[in-house]
Design a protein around this motif. Structure first.
Motif, PDB file in Angstrom:
ATOM      1  N   ASP A   1       0.709  -1.077   0.288  1.00 16.25           N
ATOM      2  CA  ASP A   1       0.077  -0.100  -0.110  1.00 16.25           C
ATOM      3  C   ASP A   1       1.347   1.394  -0.032  1.00 16.25           C
ATOM      4  OD1 ASP A   1      -2.266  -1.167   0.204  1.00 16.25           O
ATOM      5  OD2 ASP A   1      -2.406  -0.908   2.275  1.00 16.25           O
ATOM      6  N   GLU A   2       0.632   2.229  -0.910  1.00 13.54           N
ATOM      7  CA  GLU A   2       1.393   3.426  -1.118  1.00 13.54           C
ATOM      8  C   GLU A   2       0.696   4.558  -0.410  1.00 13.54           C
ATOM      9  OE1 GLU A   2       3.078   5.458  -4.814  1.00 13.54           O
ATOM     10  OE2 GLU A   2       4.392   4.005  -4.415  1.00 13.54           O
ATOM     11  N   ILE A   3       0.886   5.268   0.029  1.00 16.71           N
ATOM     12  CA  ILE A   3       0.237   7.016  -0.013  1.00 16.71           C
ATOM     13  C   ILE A   3       1.494   7.999   0.110  1.00 16.71           C
ATOM     14  CG2 ILE A   3       0.687   6.271   3.089  1.00 16.71           C
ATOM     15  CD1 ILE A   3      -2.353   7.306   3.098  1.00 16.71           C
ATOM     16  N   SER A   4       1.342   9.336  -0.038  1.00 11.23           N
ATOM     17  CA  SER A   4       1.496  10.179  -0.298  1.00 11.23           C
ATOM     18  C   SER A   4       1.035  11.537   0.569  1.00 11.23           C
ATOM     19  CB  SER A   4       1.752  10.810  -1.417  1.00 11.23           C
ATOM     20  OG  SER A   4       1.992  10.002  -2.655  1.00 11.23           O
ATOM     21  N   ALA A   5       1.816  12.134   0.760  1.00 10.69           N
ATOM     22  CA  ALA A   5       1.472  13.711   1.732  1.00 10.69           C
ATOM     23  C   ALA A   5       2.507  15.157   1.147  1.00 10.69           C
ATOM     24  CB  ALA A   5       2.084  12.800   3.400  1.00 10.69           C
ATOM     25  N   GLU A   6       2.047  15.927   1.865  1.00  9.88           N
ATOM     26  CA  GLU A   6       2.443  16.689   2.012  1.00  9.88           C
ATOM     27  C   GLU A   6       2.878  17.750   2.857  1.00  9.88           C
ATOM     28  OE1 GLU A   6       2.311  19.704  -1.585  1.00  9.88           O
ATOM     29  OE2 GLU A   6       2.361  18.389  -3.537  1.00  9.88           O
ATOM     30  N   PHE A   7       4.244  18.480   3.438  1.00  9.89           N
ATOM     31  CA  PHE A   7       3.855  18.535   4.373  1.00  9.89           C
ATOM     32  C   PHE A   7       4.837  20.295   4.648  1.00  9.89           C
ATOM     33  CE2 PHE A   7       4.077  14.253   6.033  1.00  9.89           C
ATOM     34  CZ  PHE A   7       4.123  13.889   7.443  1.00  9.89           C
ATOM     35  N   MET A   8       4.877  21.062   5.861  1.00 10.50           N
ATOM     36  CA  MET A   8       4.725  22.462   5.581  1.00 10.50           C
ATOM     37  C   MET A   8       5.570  22.842   7.330  1.00 10.50           C
ATOM     38  SD  MET A   8       0.807  23.679   6.742  1.00 10.50           S
ATOM     39  CE  MET A   8       1.349  25.568   7.243  1.00 10.50           C
ATOM     40  N   ASP A   9       6.018  24.044   7.172  1.00  7.05           N
ATOM     41  CA  ASP A   9       6.427  24.451   8.097  1.00  7.05           C
ATOM     42  C   ASP A   9       5.454  24.777   9.841  1.00  7.05           C
ATOM     43  OD1 ASP A   9       9.000  25.127   6.830  1.00  7.05           O
ATOM     44  OD2 ASP A   9       9.154  27.077   6.503  1.00  7.05           O
ATOM     45  N   ARG A  10       6.076  24.288  10.940  1.00 10.35           N
ATOM     46  CA  ARG A  10       5.693  24.805  12.147  1.00 10.35           C
ATOM     47  C   ARG A  10       6.551  24.841  13.202  1.00 10.35           C
ATOM     48  NH1 ARG A  10       4.178  19.527  15.140  1.00 10.35           N
ATOM     49  NH2 ARG A  10       5.431  20.325  16.424  1.00 10.35           N
ATOM     50  N   ASP A  11       5.942  25.838  14.117  1.00 10.50           N
ATOM     51  CA  ASP A  11       6.837  26.097  15.286  1.00 10.50           C
ATOM     52  C   ASP A  11       6.827  24.645  16.173  1.00 10.50           C
ATOM     53  OD1 ASP A  11       7.120  28.950  15.166  1.00 10.50           O
ATOM     54  OD2 ASP A  11       4.887  29.003  16.124  1.00 10.50           O
ATOM     55  N   VAL A  12       8.500  24.554  16.274  1.00 11.72           N
ATOM     56  CA  VAL A  12       9.126  23.272  16.738  1.00 11.72           C
ATOM     57  C   VAL A  12       9.617  24.094  18.051  1.00 11.72           C
ATOM     58  CG1 VAL A  12      10.288  21.205  16.556  1.00 11.72           C
ATOM     59  CG2 VAL A  12       8.624  21.700  14.926  1.00 11.72           C
ATOM     60  N   ALA A  13       9.733  23.235  19.365  1.00 17.41           N
ATOM     61  CA  ALA A  13      10.818  23.698  20.804  1.00 17.41           C
ATOM     62  C   ALA A  13      12.114  23.718  20.514  1.00 17.41           C
ATOM     63  CB  ALA A  13       9.642  22.934  21.480  1.00 17.41           C
ATOM     64  N   GLY A  14      12.417  24.672  20.294  1.00 18.32           N
ATOM     65  CA  GLY A  14      13.962  24.383  20.425  1.00 18.32           C
ATOM     66  C   GLY A  14      14.697  25.127  19.340  1.00 18.32           C
ATOM     67  N   PHE A  15      14.015  25.396  18.282  1.00 21.53           N
ATOM     68  CA  PHE A  15      14.231  25.925  16.638  1.00 21.53           C
ATOM     69  C   PHE A  15      13.714  27.722  16.735  1.00 21.53           C
ATOM     70  CE2 PHE A  15      14.346  21.463  16.147  1.00 21.53           C
ATOM     71  CZ  PHE A  15      15.380  21.799  15.588  1.00 21.53           C
ATOM     72  N   SER A  16      14.778  28.554  16.841  1.00 23.48           N
ATOM     73  CA  SER A  16      14.290  29.975  16.676  1.00 23.48           C
ATOM     74  C   SER A  16      13.517  30.092  15.328  1.00 23.48           C
ATOM     75  CB  SER A  16      16.062  30.373  16.294  1.00 23.48           C
ATOM     76  OG  SER A  16      16.220  30.777  15.433  1.00 23.48           O
ATOM     77  N   GLU A  17      12.724  29.255  14.268  1.00 21.06           N
ATOM     78  CA  GLU A  17      12.242  29.419  13.230  1.00 21.06           C
ATOM     79  C   GLU A  17      10.911  28.302  12.847  1.00 21.06           C
ATOM     80  OE1 GLU A  17      14.337  30.777   9.408  1.00 21.06           O
ATOM     81  OE2 GLU A  17      15.355  32.674  10.558  1.00 21.06           O
ATOM     82  N   GLU A  18      10.526  28.663  12.756  1.00 17.17           N
ATOM     83  CA  GLU A  18       9.076  27.403  12.126  1.00 17.17           C
ATOM     84  C   GLU A  18      10.161  25.997  10.584  1.00 17.17           C
ATOM     85  OE1 GLU A  18       5.921  28.933   9.895  1.00 17.17           O
ATOM     86  OE2 GLU A  18       5.166  29.298  12.021  1.00 17.17           O
ATOM     87  N   LYS A  19      10.003  24.752  11.234  1.00 16.33           N
ATOM     88  CA  LYS A  19      11.021  24.098  10.686  1.00 16.33           C
ATOM     89  C   LYS A  19       9.886  22.969   9.714  1.00 16.33           C
ATOM     90  CE  LYS A  19      14.700  25.845  11.598  1.00 16.33           C
ATOM     91  NZ  LYS A  19      15.440  26.399  10.471  1.00 16.33           N
ATOM     92  N   SER A  20      10.204  22.334   8.654  1.00 17.16           N
ATOM     93  CA  SER A  20       9.119  21.454   8.062  1.00 17.16           C
ATOM     94  C   SER A  20       9.855  19.505   8.155  1.00 17.16           C
ATOM     95  CB  SER A  20       9.229  21.935   6.988  1.00 17.16           C
ATOM     96  OG  SER A  20      10.214  21.563   5.847  1.00 17.16           O
ATOM     97  N   VAL A  21      11.080  19.503   8.470  1.00 19.19           N
ATOM     98  CA  VAL A  21      11.645  18.480   8.462  1.00 19.19           C
ATOM     99  C   VAL A  21      12.946  17.815   9.824  1.00 19.19           C
ATOM    100  CG1 VAL A  21      12.886  16.432   7.449  1.00 19.19           C
ATOM    101  CG2 VAL A  21      11.397  18.214   5.739  1.00 19.19           C
ATOM    102  N   ILE A  22      12.861  17.345  10.852  1.00 21.49           N
ATOM    103  CA  ILE A  22      13.870  17.699  12.048  1.00 21.49           C
ATOM    104  C   ILE A  22      14.414  15.685  11.565  1.00 21.49           C
ATOM    105  CG2 ILE A  22      14.297  17.818  13.980  1.00 21.49           C
ATOM    106  CD1 ILE A  22      11.425  19.480  14.639  1.00 21.49           C
ATOM    107  N   VAL A  23      16.138  16.106  12.501  1.00 21.75           N
ATOM    108  CA  VAL A  23      16.734  15.113  11.391  1.00 21.75           C
ATOM    109  C   VAL A  23      17.806  14.749  13.056  1.00 21.75           C
ATOM    110  CG1 VAL A  23      16.185  14.506   9.292  1.00 21.75           C
ATOM    111  CG2 VAL A  23      18.526  15.181  10.307  1.00 21.75           C
ATOM    112  N   GLY A  24      17.753  13.970  13.200  1.00 20.84           N
ATOM    113  CA  GLY A  24      19.714  13.166  14.339  1.00 20.84           C
ATOM    114  C   GLY A  24      19.401  11.921  14.357  1.00 20.84           C
ATOM    115  N   VAL A  25      20.512  11.323  15.120  1.00 26.16           N
ATOM    116  CA  VAL A  25      20.522   9.828  14.908  1.00 26.16           C
ATOM    117  C   VAL A  25      21.339   9.936  16.008  1.00 26.16           C
ATOM    118  CG1 VAL A  25      22.859   9.275  14.553  1.00 26.16           C
ATOM    119  CG2 VAL A  25      22.129  10.603  12.826  1.00 26.16           C
TER     120      VAL A  25
END
Length: 200
Positions: free
Chosen positions: A149-173
Motif C-alpha cells: 500500500d502506498e500513500i503520499s503527503a505534503e508537509f509544511m513548516d511549524r513552530d518546533v520547540a528548540g528552534f528559532s524559526e518554523e521547520k518542516s523536517v527534523i533529523v537526528g542520529v
C-alpha cells in the motif's frame, strides 16, 4: 566537532503518526500511533537556485525552497489508519467512505532509518496532510506476490520547540543503544514521550 559516522542506512522502521490539535494545550489529539511494516519512504526537499541579472551578468543568487512531499509504502496500511490519516467518514457497521467533502487532518510523523551497526537516523515531519491513494488489485497467479500500500503527503513548516524559526523536517542520529535523540524528537514533533512498548 561531533564524531562522523559514514555507515549508510540499510532499512527503515518505526513509523509513527499523530493528529495535531487545532486548539488547546496539547499538541496532538489522542495517542501517537504506530504503523508497522514500513517498506520505503521518500522525503522530497526540492530547492532551486534563482539568479538575478544585471549588466549582462549574474548580480545575485538566492535559494527558492519547494514543497516538501513524502511518499511511503507499507506491506499493508490498515484501514483504521487510513480512516484517521485521510479523515474518512465511517459508519457503525465498519464502512469507510471517500467523498468530495473529505477533509484530512493535519498530522505529524516520525520514522527511523536503520544502520547495520545498530544506530538509527530519526526523521520528524512536524505538520502535513496525506492524500487519497489509488486502490489497486491484481489477480493471483502460479506464484504468490505480495502487494503493498502506498500513500503520499505534503508537509509544511511549524513552530518546533528548540528552534528559532518554523521547520518542516527534523533529523537526528542515535548511536546503538542510545535513545536520547529519539526521545528529544518525539517531544519536539508530538509534544509527548516515545510510546512505551507493551509487555508480553
Amino acid at each position: 566537532m561531533a564524531e562522523k559516522n559514514y555507515r549508510a542506512s540499510t532499512g527503515v522502521d518505526q513509523f509513527y503518526y499523530a493528529v495535531l490539535t487545532e486548539t488547546g494545550t496539547s499538541l496532538i489529539e489522542g495517542d501517537v500511533e504506530r504503523v508497522e511494516f514500513l517498506q520505503t519512504i521518500t522525503v522530497e526537499l526540492p530547492q532551486e537556485i534563482v539568479r538575478a541579472h544585471g549588466d549582462n551578468k549574474t548580480a545575485e543568487l538566492a535559494v527558492s525552497n519547494g514543497n516538501i512531499s513524502v511518499t511511503s509504502s507499507f506491506h499493508k496500511l490498515p484501514l483504521v489508519d487510513r480512516q484517521v490519516l485521510l479523515g474518512l467518514e465511517t459508519t457503525t457497521d465498519g464502512l469507510a467512505a471517500f467523498g468530495s467533502s473529505d477533509n484530512p487532518p493535519y498530522v505529524a510523523c516520525v520514522f527511523a532509518k536503520t544502520h547495520e551497526d545498530g544506530s538509527r537516523e530519526w526523521v520528524g515531519l512536524p505538520k502535513g496532510i496525506f492524500t487519497r491513494p489509488s486502490i489497486n488489485g491484481q489477480t493471483k497467479t502460479d506464484s504468490v506476490e505480495f502487494q503493498s500500500d502506498e500513500i503520499s503527503a505534503e508537509f509544511m513548516d511549524r513552530d518546533v520547540a528548540g528552534f528559532s524559526e518554523e521547520k518542516s523536517v527534523i533529523v537526528g542520529v542515535d548511536a546503538k543503544g542510545s535513545t536520547t535523540t529519539r526521545d528529544a524528537l518525539f517531544q519536539a514533533v508530538f509534544g509527548t514521550t516515545y510510546p512505551a512498548v507493551p509487555s508480553v
